[in-house]
Design a protein around this motif. Sequence first.
Motif, PDB file in Angstrom:
ATOM      1  N   THR A   1       0.835  -1.209   0.000  1.00 49.45           N
ATOM      2  CA  THR A   1       0.000   0.000   0.000  1.00 49.45           C
ATOM      3  C   THR A   1       0.868   1.258   0.000  1.00 49.45           C
ATOM      4  O   THR A   1       0.643   2.197  -0.779  1.00 49.45           O
ATOM      5  N   ILE A   2       1.876   1.253   0.850  1.00 44.57           N
ATOM      6  CA  ILE A   2       2.772   2.415   0.939  1.00 44.57           C
ATOM      7  C   ILE A   2       3.511   2.625  -0.377  1.00 44.57           C
ATOM      8  O   ILE A   2       3.631   3.749  -0.885  1.00 44.57           O
ATOM      9  N   TYR A   3       3.989   1.542  -0.973  1.00 51.13           N
ATOM     10  CA  TYR A   3       4.755   1.661  -2.224  1.00 51.13           C
ATOM     11  C   TYR A   3       3.859   2.181  -3.353  1.00 51.13           C
ATOM     12  O   TYR A   3       4.288   3.050  -4.134  1.00 51.13           O
ATOM     13  N   LEU A   4       2.635   1.684  -3.437  1.00 53.57           N
ATOM     14  CA  LEU A   4       1.721   2.135  -4.495  1.00 53.57           C
ATOM     15  C   LEU A   4       1.399   3.623  -4.336  1.00 53.57           C
ATOM     16  O   LEU A   4       1.360   4.368  -5.314  1.00 53.57           O
ATOM     17  N   ILE A   5       1.168   4.047  -3.110  1.00 54.38           N
ATOM     18  CA  ILE A   5       0.903   5.465  -2.859  1.00 54.38           C
ATOM     19  C   ILE A   5       2.115   6.295  -3.260  1.00 54.38           C
ATOM     20  O   ILE A   5       1.997   7.371  -3.857  1.00 54.38           O
ATOM     21  N   ASN A   6       3.305   5.773  -2.955  1.00 58.66           N
ATOM     22  CA  ASN A   6       4.543   6.450  -3.321  1.00 58.66           C
ATOM     23  C   ASN A   6       4.687   6.591  -4.836  1.00 58.66           C
ATOM     24  O   ASN A   6       5.293   7.547  -5.327  1.00 58.66           O
ATOM     25  N   GLN A   7       4.070   5.646  -5.579  1.00 58.26           N
ATOM     26  CA  GLN A   7       4.106   5.683  -7.045  1.00 58.26           C
ATOM     27  C   GLN A   7       2.970   6.520  -7.632  1.00 58.26           C
ATOM     28  O   GLN A   7       2.783   6.560  -8.851  1.00 58.26           O
ATOM     29  N   GLY A   8       2.196   7.160  -6.766  1.00 58.49           N
ATOM     30  CA  GLY A   8       1.124   8.040  -7.226  1.00 58.49           C
ATOM     31  C   GLY A   8      -0.180   7.327  -7.509  1.00 58.49           C
ATOM     32  O   GLY A   8      -1.064   7.880  -8.181  1.00 58.49           O
ATOM     33  N   ILE A   9      -0.317   6.111  -6.995  1.00 61.34           N
ATOM     34  CA  ILE A   9      -1.544   5.331  -7.214  1.00 61.34           C
ATOM     35  C   ILE A   9      -2.392   5.389  -5.940  1.00 61.34           C
ATOM     36  O   ILE A   9      -1.899   5.120  -4.836  1.00 61.34           O
ATOM     37  N   ASN A  10      -3.657   5.712  -6.086  1.00 60.29           N
ATOM     38  CA  ASN A  10      -4.548   5.928  -4.954  1.00 60.29           C
ATOM     39  C   ASN A  10      -5.093   4.600  -4.446  1.00 60.29           C
ATOM     40  O   ASN A  10      -5.988   4.002  -5.049  1.00 60.29           O
ATOM     41  N   VAL A  11      -4.550   4.113  -3.331  1.00 65.45           N
ATOM     42  CA  VAL A  11      -4.983   2.847  -2.737  1.00 65.45           C
ATOM     43  C   VAL A  11      -5.125   3.022  -1.233  1.00 65.45           C
ATOM     44  O   VAL A  11      -4.677   4.014  -0.659  1.00 65.45           O
ATOM     45  N   GLU A  12      -5.749   2.032  -0.599  1.00 69.38           N
ATOM     46  CA  GLU A  12      -5.835   2.017   0.851  1.00 69.38           C
ATOM     47  C   GLU A  12      -5.796   0.582   1.362  1.00 69.38           C
ATOM     48  O   GLU A  12      -6.163  -0.358   0.645  1.00 69.38           O
ATOM     49  N   TYR A  13      -5.340   0.438   2.598  1.00 70.25           N
ATOM     50  CA  TYR A  13      -5.317  -0.872   3.253  1.00 70.25           C
ATOM     51  C   TYR A  13      -6.694  -1.143   3.850  1.00 70.25           C
ATOM     52  O   TYR A  13      -7.338  -0.247   4.388  1.00 70.25           O
ATOM     53  N   GLN A  14      -7.147  -2.411   3.773  1.00 63.89           N
ATOM     54  CA  GLN A  14      -8.451  -2.762   4.327  1.00 63.89           C
ATOM     55  C   GLN A  14      -8.365  -4.139   4.971  1.00 63.89           C
ATOM     56  O   GLN A  14      -7.751  -5.062   4.426  1.00 63.89           O
TER      57      GLN A  14
END
Length: 286
Positions: free
Chosen positions: A20-33
Amino acid sequence: MSTPLKLVAFSKEQPARLLTIYLINQGINVEYQHSGNDYAHSVMLLELSDQIQAKKIAEEFVLNPNDVKYQTAAWQSGETVNLTPVKSFSAAKALYDLKQAPFTSSILAICLVIYLLAMIGISGPYFWLKIQPIAILIDSGQWWRLLGPALIHFSVLHIAFNMLWWWSLGKQIETTFGINSLLMLFVFSAIVSNASQLLVSGPNFGGLSGVVYALVGCVWWLGWLKPSWGLSLPKPIIGFLLVWLVVGYLDILPVNMANTAHTVGLICGCVFAWFLVTRAKSVSTQ
């Protein structure tokens, strides 16, 4: 904002948060659930426009979660996520997993017992389950033999390969769709793939691999037809299994392969995935 889409799910929290952290760092909007099932820790994609890039990154992560770039992204974000080493064996966890997927566990146990009995000279189950030519089946009425080959194996490698894939994929299908769906897929794919192999090459074959390829086809197509359900296989794994299927037809391996059962099983799994998606759409419109 689009409806959240389950990108990938893990049995542990740490890898889900790290991805999740890496995807956000790549500019992709995600969240942990977090949910309550076996693979409870999910990475949810919030923008469908990022789906292709996000799936590629997720597949790379699954293949190599210890790559330094993921921990580097966590450090840059001010968070540290340590991947907890998986314990080699936990009796309590193993028992819990078995109870969560009773049909998957039952077929696993039946195959192992039959194989171990044969190893100590008790081959009665083999003869009772071995498939017979169609003409003999019609005369005897022993139609259970159309299922029988799925439960018998002939070597350690043979049963280990099939049990690994059966447990991994069967458990996912059973916990997601329930025991009845996996039971239907097992019976459908075993009968059709075994009957097809019988008609092509005769009765001298056995193994769960026709059903295993059905599981592969089902999970593969569910990831394509309904990615929001969270079931999928990494492309390299799909590629390997398809190449292995082709290699079987080349007749270059030291063992005889039930190639027809594998191919027909794969098709059965794809058809069953289409059935599950169609059924879900039908229920949602009522």
